[in-house]
Design an enzyme around this catalytic site. Structure first.
Site, PDB file in Angstrom:
ATOM      1  N   ALA A  39     -17.651 -10.362  50.467  1.00 47.67           N
ATOM      2  CA  ALA A  39     -17.212  -9.588  51.632  1.00 47.67           C
ATOM      3  C   ALA A  39     -18.398  -9.061  52.436  1.00 47.67           C
ATOM      4  CB  ALA A  39     -16.332  -8.436  51.169  1.00 47.67           C
TER       5      ALA A  39
ATOM      6  N   GLY B 123     -23.194 -19.164  47.838  1.00 45.31           N
ATOM      7  CA  GLY B 123     -22.101 -18.244  47.552  1.00 45.31           C
ATOM      8  C   GLY B 123     -21.992 -17.195  48.634  1.00 45.31           C
ATOM      9  N   SER B 124     -20.862 -16.512  48.658  1.00 49.19           N
ATOM     10  CA  SER B 124     -20.692 -15.442  49.642  1.00 49.19           C
ATOM     11  C   SER B 124     -19.624 -14.473  49.168  1.00 49.19           C
ATOM     12  CB  SER B 124     -20.302 -16.020  51.011  1.00 49.19           C
ATOM     13  OG  SER B 124     -19.070 -16.710  50.935  1.00 49.19           O
TER      14      SER B 124
ATOM     15  N   ASP C 110     -13.419  -7.548  36.694  1.00 49.80           N
ATOM     16  CA  ASP C 110     -13.104  -8.623  37.645  1.00 49.80           C
ATOM     17  C   ASP C 110     -13.372  -9.977  36.995  1.00 49.80           C
ATOM     18  OD1 ASP C 110     -12.204  -9.713  40.014  1.00 49.80           O
ATOM     19  OD2 ASP C 110     -14.140  -9.560  41.033  1.00 49.80           O
TER      20      ASP C 110
END
Length: 351
Positions: A37, A34-35, A173
């Site tokens: 910002a 995963g990644s 979110d």
């Protein structure tokens, strides 16, 4: 030449991260899962020494019968000061506050230095809900999940959000990409980067955050908003996406999205009237008109197989079965529904 120097810098940074993780009892693999910002998430392994030192970690991994973890590495040296001072502490607080719920990803440990912060998290190896919806849609040759499966998953999502709200945390979110599935098929709510705490139910917030497709209209209008009610809107978008394979409203620009939302909700494929009623109850333009989590938990679409038993229990307790009450939320906490294991999902793009 520039790309070569960048690769060399990245390799050097990664080797530093491997060493720093090893010093803290974890073996960092090169597999990126995963990644974000300012962050990357890698598969990692807890050493035997670490398992002896960290009871929380050892207890959880013992039940999973493996030593794998997800290690989120945040480049605090490169991130904006506001992120390091405001949003990252909120994320860590939220993960600690929501420990321990079966449908919320667990934070096992944190370590840091002047360059980076490491969050050692529970591993959810079957990808995110978006991937699962797309893979299932391809397999079925029909967009979306079957309602029975969507119900099992959505009950767990609602249980996780109810737990967060009960401990004073709003997520802000909620979206398919922030809902993971573990190897047993359990939902794991993750990514609390925009989460915030609140002390009063009537507290209003003003930070514009989240993804436009899932963001409540009052936030798009730049109004002060109630975080719990904004989360409820996002739940409606998630459920619509689960059963249709599509997003209910599609626009990139907030002001254009508001126009699309005001045109109203439409269902372009067969969905049960009960499911439509629940989605419409969540996707109400006026925040106060949205169904609350207790009403969602006791909605007739949520509990069809257990409705008779559930209603009898309410009657026996002297409660009106038609009146929303906290029992629904309690039932979800006490009975998180497992999801049958299927093959690993492939990456897809929700239409």
């Amino acid at each position: 030449m520039r790309s070569c120097s960048k690769r060399e810098a990245d390799r050097k940074t990664f080797m530093e991260q491997v060493q720093e993780s090893k010093e803290n009892g974890y073996l960092l693999s090169s597999r990126k899962i995963g990644s974000g910002a300012f962050s990357k998430v890698y598969l990692g392994y807890a050493t035997q020494e670490k398992l002896r030192q960290n009871y929380k970690l050892a207890s959880d991994l013992r039940s999973k019968r493996h030593s794998m973890v997800a290690i989120k590495i945040i480049s605090t040296a490169k991130a904006p000061l506001e992120y390091s001072r405001k949003f990252l502490p909120r994320e860590i607080h939220s993960l600690n506050a929501t420990y321990k719920h079966i449908n919320v990803v667990q934070l096992y440990e944190m370590y840091r230095n002047s360059k980076r912060t490491y969050l050692v998290l529970e591993l959810a190896s079957r990808g995110d809900l978006l991937e699962h919806i797309n893979a299932t849609s391809d397999r079925r040759e029909c967009p979306g999940l079957e309602e029975e499966e969507a119900r099992r998953l959505f009950r767990q999502i609602v249980s996780a959000v109810a737990h967060c709200h009960n401990v004073g945390i709003v997520h802000r979110d909620l979206k398919c990409e922030n809902i993971l599935l573990d190897e047993r098929g359990f939902i794991k709510l993750t990514d609390f980067g925009f989460a915030n705490r609140y002390s009063l139910k009537s507290s209003l917030m003003n930070t514009f955050c989240g993804s436009v497709a899932y963001t409540a209209p009052e936030i798009l209008m730049c109004k002060k908003y109630n975080g719990e009610l904004a989360d409820l809107w996002s739940l409606g978008v998630i459920l619509y996406a689960m059963v249709t394979g599509k997003l209910p409203f599609k626009e990139r620009q907030p002001h254009k999205m508001l126009h699309v939302i005001k045109q109203g909700l439409s269902f372009r494929q067969p969905i049960s009237p009960e499911c439509q009623d629940l989605i419409q109850g969540l996707l109400q333009l006026k925040p106060g008109a949205r169904l609350g989590l207790q009403q969602v938990a006791t909605h007739r679409w949520m509990l069809p197989a257990t409705s008779a038993i559930f209603q009898q229990a309410l009657k026996a307790a002297g409660r009106d079965p038609e009146k929303p009450s906290a029992e629904g939320t309690w039932w979800l906490h006490a009975h998180p529904a497992p999801v049958p294991s299927t093959g690993s999902p492939q990456l897809g793009v929700l239409g």
